[in-house]
Scaffold this active site. Structure first.
Site, mmCIF file in Angstrom:
data_model
loop_
_atom_site.group_PDB
_atom_site.id
_atom_site.type_symbol
_atom_site.label_atom_id
_atom_site.label_comp_id
_atom_site.label_asym_id
_atom_site.label_seq_id
_atom_site.Cartn_x
_atom_site.Cartn_y
_atom_site.Cartn_z
ATOM 1 N N ARG A 18 -11.507 17.761 10.271
ATOM 2 C CA ARG A 18 -10.990 16.627 10.446
ATOM 3 C C ARG A 18 -9.473 16.764 11.172
ATOM 4 O O ARG A 18 -9.124 15.872 11.817
ATOM 5 C CB ARG A 18 -10.578 15.805 9.001
ATOM 6 C CG ARG A 18 -9.557 14.867 8.960
ATOM 7 C CD ARG A 18 -9.456 14.121 7.770
ATOM 8 N NE ARG A 18 -8.200 13.313 7.601
ATOM 9 C CZ ARG A 18 -8.074 12.825 6.646
ATOM 10 N NH1 ARG A 18 -8.335 12.983 5.476
ATOM 11 N NH2 ARG A 18 -6.750 12.032 6.624
ATOM 12 N N ASP A 62 -2.702 14.498 7.034
ATOM 13 C CA ASP A 62 -2.223 12.960 6.511
ATOM 14 C C ASP A 62 -1.061 13.166 5.619
ATOM 15 O O ASP A 62 -1.120 13.127 4.342
ATOM 16 C CB ASP A 62 -3.050 12.586 5.521
ATOM 17 C CG ASP A 62 -2.875 10.722 5.258
ATOM 18 O OD1 ASP A 62 -1.651 10.292 5.701
ATOM 19 O OD2 ASP A 62 -3.573 10.289 4.367
ATOM 20 N N LYS A 73 -3.820 -0.090 13.903
ATOM 21 C CA LYS A 73 -4.757 0.996 13.410
ATOM 22 C C LYS A 73 -6.108 0.499 13.658
ATOM 23 O O LYS A 73 -6.538 -0.538 13.140
ATOM 24 C CB LYS A 73 -4.504 0.989 11.978
ATOM 25 C CG LYS A 73 -5.556 1.938 11.128
ATOM 26 C CD LYS A 73 -4.919 1.958 9.728
ATOM 27 C CE LYS A 73 -6.104 3.113 8.994
ATOM 28 N NZ LYS A 73 -5.731 2.964 7.325
ATOM 29 N N GLU A 129 -10.480 4.623 9.060
ATOM 30 C CA GLU A 129 -10.660 4.299 7.768
ATOM 31 C C GLU A 129 -11.042 2.764 7.657
ATOM 32 O O GLU A 129 -10.727 2.023 6.764
ATOM 33 C CB GLU A 129 -9.345 4.406 7.144
ATOM 34 C CG GLU A 129 -8.867 5.968 7.009
ATOM 35 C CD GLU A 129 -7.599 6.226 6.302
ATOM 36 O OE1 GLU A 129 -6.855 5.314 6.113
ATOM 37 O OE2 GLU A 129 -7.597 7.408 5.727
ATOM 38 N N GLU A 134 3.740 9.221 -0.748
ATOM 39 C CA GLU A 134 2.393 9.091 -1.570
ATOM 40 C C GLU A 134 1.913 10.333 -1.950
ATOM 41 O O GLU A 134 1.162 10.391 -2.869
ATOM 42 C CB GLU A 134 1.458 8.598 -0.199
ATOM 43 C CG GLU A 134 -0.008 8.633 -0.485
ATOM 44 C CD GLU A 134 -0.885 8.172 0.580
ATOM 45 O OE1 GLU A 134 -0.188 7.996 1.787
ATOM 46 O OE2 GLU A 134 -1.954 8.147 0.510
ATOM 47 N N GLU A 142 0.903 -1.212 -0.085
ATOM 48 C CA GLU A 142 0.147 -0.119 -0.090
ATOM 49 C C GLU A 142 1.044 1.142 -0.110
ATOM 50 O O GLU A 142 1.984 1.300 0.486
ATOM 51 C CB GLU A 142 -0.974 -0.287 1.236
ATOM 52 C CG GLU A 142 -1.949 1.268 1.317
ATOM 53 C CD GLU A 142 -3.341 0.931 2.145
ATOM 54 O OE1 GLU A 142 -3.332 -0.158 2.467
ATOM 55 O OE2 GLU A 142 -3.857 1.769 2.191
ATOM 56 N N GLU A 150 5.166 9.361 13.661
ATOM 57 C CA GLU A 150 5.179 8.960 12.394
ATOM 58 C C GLU A 150 5.570 9.522 11.271
ATOM 59 O O GLU A 150 4.698 10.510 11.035
ATOM 60 C CB GLU A 150 4.027 7.953 12.301
ATOM 61 C CG GLU A 150 3.665 7.067 11.133
ATOM 62 C CD GLU A 150 2.375 6.448 11.016
ATOM 63 O OE1 GLU A 150 1.888 5.837 12.035
ATOM 64 O OE2 GLU A 150 1.484 6.331 9.816
ATOM 65 N N ASN A 153 -3.069 -1.785 7.828
ATOM 66 C CA ASN A 153 -4.590 -2.358 7.411
ATOM 67 C C ASN A 153 -4.430 -3.742 7.197
ATOM 68 O O ASN A 153 -3.940 -4.456 6.217
ATOM 69 C CB ASN A 153 -4.746 -1.742 5.956
ATOM 70 C CG ASN A 153 -5.394 -0.380 5.995
ATOM 71 O OD1 ASN A 153 -5.819 0.136 7.073
ATOM 72 N ND2 ASN A 153 -5.064 0.638 4.977
ATOM 73 N N LYS A 158 1.072 10.725 13.473
ATOM 74 C CA LYS A 158 1.671 11.281 12.347
ATOM 75 C C LYS A 158 2.235 12.706 12.499
ATOM 76 O O LYS A 158 1.615 13.621 13.405
ATOM 77 C CB LYS A 158 0.764 11.485 11.152
ATOM 78 C CG LYS A 158 0.013 10.112 10.559
ATOM 79 C CD LYS A 158 -0.690 10.184 9.462
ATOM 80 C CE LYS A 158 -1.023 8.751 8.795
ATOM 81 N NZ LYS A 158 -1.784 8.602 7.843
HETATM 82 O O1 GCW Z 1 -2.219 8.193 3.964
HETATM 83 C C1 GCW Z 1 -3.523 7.553 4.154
HETATM 84 C C2 GCW Z 1 -3.358 6.425 2.960
HETATM 85 C C3 GCW Z 1 -3.710 5.015 3.448
HETATM 86 C C4 GCW Z 1 -3.188 4.616 4.830
HETATM 87 C C5 GCW Z 1 -3.509 5.668 5.807
HETATM 88 C C6 GCW Z 1 -3.000 5.363 7.090
HETATM 89 C C7 GCW Z 1 -2.231 2.412 5.544
HETATM 90 O O2 GCW Z 1 -3.869 6.875 1.842
HETATM 91 O O3 GCW Z 1 -3.314 4.302 2.242
HETATM 92 O O4 GCW Z 1 -3.579 3.345 4.989
HETATM 93 O O5 GCW Z 1 -3.112 6.971 5.580
HETATM 94 O O6 GCW Z 1 -2.159 5.993 7.425
HETATM 95 O O7 GCW Z 1 -3.719 4.455 8.009
#
Ligand code: GCW
Length: 706
Positions: free
Chosen positions: A340, A369, A291, A295, A397, A171, A391, A214, A364
């Site tokens: 968010r 994100d 996690k 999501e 990405e 991923e 993190e 995930n 994070k």
């Molecule tokens: O950045 C987003 C990504 C997902 C990712 C999620 C996360 C692993 O688009 O792909 O899933 O964050 O950090 O959990």
């Protein structure tokens, strides 16, 4: 030749010497170099085998010795590797207290009557880190005879997070299939696993989460535990522990229970038995990464339990074995109408003090994100009774995947150096993360890996620098991004200052350029759906409001930006008062974060005297011209870098120039459709109509689930 070099971990010392000799006979730049050997490629000049002595034997010390013999140009002094408690060192009365278990000391010393360069530490792994430090010092031009260094890691858990799936896909991975061949494990241990461990150890990375957050329940099945154990065995002598991502509902899926409620005794018992099973196979297993309720992932909230209750149940299962739980704070829900950017803080901050001692909350760097630029996450400093693990995303990405050159050192240090002000001036994120600010022994930094089976591991030569920078900063968060860039370039391309200067300068401008052409002045989350690659600021029709770029920029005829002050979502109130005060006023908000915190009219006057719109256009243009300049700098070093790596980089820079223009043009075409303004004089019109940009589709872009 290429293959032999790449499998160097498996070569014998004699084979090695002949390999190095053969290599040395060729002119340096004529050699093809596919980048496999990373920053550790053997230096061609080493002809005489150096005098390296290991005082006590262990697999790790043997590795350390081999590394030095392989790499060192015979130094003036013999090198002695020994643990600090070795009787041969007793007369030196070494001060080992400040070293911890992983710190090393390198200094000239007389051992058994011979003047030597001593490399020591309290554990075998510490000595291995010292050996790599000697190699790094040599490759970056230090005089080994003068070397006198003591260094200990500031952060305890320095961990790569692999978002690798059990089917071999990754991923958000842009460097090929997963390194782990789950199918042939545990029987076949690809020599590449050793090369991977070696690269990590050279940076001091001491943990690896093998599977995607995930997570599939099967990753905790007996078959996969055996596979993970095989990897753990390869990594162990390199000082690396294995961790697994755990799916919270595994007791249902794997255990046949009716619930995964963390307060259900049967659930707790299932995790205890599962942990005991894992530790039987992997006695030094690191623990779980989770996690939860994020999501679509299951979690304790499904049972109306808190994140702390969920984390603590798992923590109790691994505690008797010395394991930890790294519990992610990346949570947000479409059912929550609040901004968010506020949701993780709202949910986690009240839990401070409620987590078990062996839990770290993994946060994070920013509150949304992994965007090309985000202000630091307000949770840093806000949970003083909880170890906060940082993190970072090494894989790019949102920063051009493998193709765009974007060195992340400046992104990483920007967040580490950010001052939370939670305990007065100097309360930096680095001090929160390394535990110094709030007095935690347990501390950690995680980097989402950018690794796969591409020959060059990371999808491009320059992406290797992001792995490198993560490791170096996890060891010492106070290092500066440009020092790391230079150090990496010297080891990767050789000492020619023309190449090192060009590479360092390209790297140091690259991330800001990417911010400029994708989302300047605090804009974020403007990418197209699913693949997250190209521009999509117009997207407004996704099922969840906070997945739409329009949610983030809020542009209309009158203005642009997300009001996070009191008149808006008031997210700024989540920061310490000293920070919040500065962010409350657009005049005192750093301009590079302006539209993250404020909604402003298009004709807002910037410090430069330009209007906001003019400044935005200027930034988009600057982004493109910077990438063009990077391209020119690379052209200047043609012939000074081996052809294979030079060519690939040159082509990637062409792609980047093309795509920087695409981002700029598409974004400007869209903003103009919203604000009705025209471009300032001298700024070129977009190459296409807005409709053309909107029509671009990339359903098969890498890194997504298909
Ligand atoms: O950045 C987003 C990504 C997902 C990712 C999620 C996360 C692993 O688009 O792909 O899933 O964050 O950090 O959990």
């Amino acid at each position: 030749m290429k293959r032999r070099l790449s499998r160097i971990g498996a070569l014998t010392a004699a084979g090695l010497a002949s390999c190095i000799l053969a290599t040395a006979a060729m002119p340096e730049m004529a050699r093809a170099n596919d980048g496999y050997d990373l920053w550790l490629a053997p230096s061609a000049a080493g002809t005489a085998v150096p005098d390296v002595k290991i005082l006590s034997d262990s697999p790790t010390l043997r590795i350390a010795g081999d590394e030095l013999r392989r790499d060192l140009k015979a130094p003036a002094l013999p090198v002695v590797l020994a643990k600090a408690d070795d009787p041969a060192l007793a007369s030196l009365r070494l001060a080992t207290a400040g070293m911890g278990t992983e710190g090393y000391l390198i200094r000239p010393a007389t051992i058994a009557g011979r003047p030597s360069l001593l490399v020591t530490g309290r554990t075998d792994t510490a000595v291995l880190y010292g050996a790599f430090a000697v190699i790094r010092a040599q490759r970056t031009g230090a005089d080994l005879a003068q070397l006198n260094v003591a260094s200990a890691p500031k952060v305890k858990l320095r961990v790569l997070n692999h978002w690798d799936n059990l089917d071999g896909s990754v991923e958000r991975g842009y460097a090929g299939q997963s390194l782990w061949d789950w199918w042939t494990l545990p029987d076949f241990k690809d020599p590449r696993y050793t090369d991977y461990a070696r690269a990590n150890a050279s940076l001091g990375i001491n943990g690896v989460v093998l599977n995607n957050v995930n997570a599939k329940p099967e990753s905790l099945s007996a078959a996969y535990i055996a596979k993970a154990a095989a990897l753990a065995e390869v990594f162990r002598p390199w000082g690396i522990k294995v961790y697994l991502s755990a799916r919270f509902s595994a007791p249902i899926e794997l255990g046949g229970l009716k619930t995964a409620d963390p307060l259900d005794p049967q659930v707790a018992a299932w995790w205890q038995a599962k942990s005991a099973e894992i530790y039987r196979a992997i006695p030094d297993f690191g623990g779980f990464l989770v996690k939860a309720n994020s999501e679509g992932q299951p979690g304790p909230r499904d049972y109306h339990r808190s994140h702390a209750e969920g984390a603590n149940m798992l923590a109790a299962a691994v505690a008797p074995h010395g394991g930890v739980v790294m519990w992610r704070a990346f949570v947000y829900a479409e059912t929550d109408p609040d901004d968010r950017a506020k949701q993780a803080y709202t949910e986690f901050r009240p839990l401070d003090g409620k987590f078990a001692d062996n839990v770290l909350v993994q946060v994070k760097n920013g509150a949304i994100d992994f965007q090309p630029r985000e202000p630091f996450h307000p949770l840093f400093g806000a949970m003083p009774r909880t170890p906060m693990m940082l993190e970072l995303q090494i894989t790019k990405e949102y920063l051009g995947f493998a193709t765009h050159l974007a060195y992340l050192g400046p992104l990483f240090t920007e967040v580490l150096d950010a001052d939370t002000r939670t305990r007065g001036k100097g309360s930096t994120v680095a001090k929160v993360v390394d535990g110094a600010l709030d007095g935690h022994d347990l501390s950690g930094m995680a980097g989402v890996a950018n690794l796969g089976r591409d020959r060059d591991w990371s999808g491009s030569t320059f992406n290797q620098a992001n792995w490198y920078a993560f490791g170096r900063l996890a060891w010492n968060p106070a290092l500066s991004a440009d020092v790391i860039a230079r150090e990496w370039a010297e080891q990767t391309f050789g000492a020619d200052p023309r190449v090192v200067d060009a590479a360092t300068s390209m790297m140091m401008e690259s991330r800001e350029a990417l911010v400029d052409y994708t989302g300047p002045l605090g804009l974020a989350h403007l990418m197209d759906t699913g693949h997250h690659y190209g521009p999509g600021p117009w997207v407004d029709d996704l099922a969840r409001p906070e997945w739409n770029p329009t949610y983030y920029h809020k542009a209309d005829r009158n203005g642009i930006g997300f009001d996070r002050t009191r008149t808006g979502s008031n997210a700024i109130a989540q920061y310490a008062p000293a920070v919040a005060r500065r962010l409350a006023d657009p005049r005192t908000t750093p301009e590079e974060q302006l539209l993250w915190f404020h909604h402003l009219p298009w004709d807002w006057k910037m410090h430069s005297g330009r209007t906001l719109w003019e400044q935005m256009v200027d930034r988009y243009d600057r982004g493109v011209t910077t990438v063009e300049r990077m391209q020119a700098q690379w052209r200047d070093v043609k012939g000074l870098v081996d052809e294979e790596r030079w060519n690939k980089t040159a082509v990637y820079l062409e792609i980047q120039v093309k795509e920087a223009r695409w981002w700029r043009d598409a974004s400007l075409a869209y903003w103009m459709s919203v604000n009705g303004l025209s471009l300032p004089a001298g700024s070129a019109a977009p190459a296409h109509e807005l409709a053309w940009y909107k029509a671009q589709r990339f359903p098969l872009a890498p890194g997504q689930a298909h």
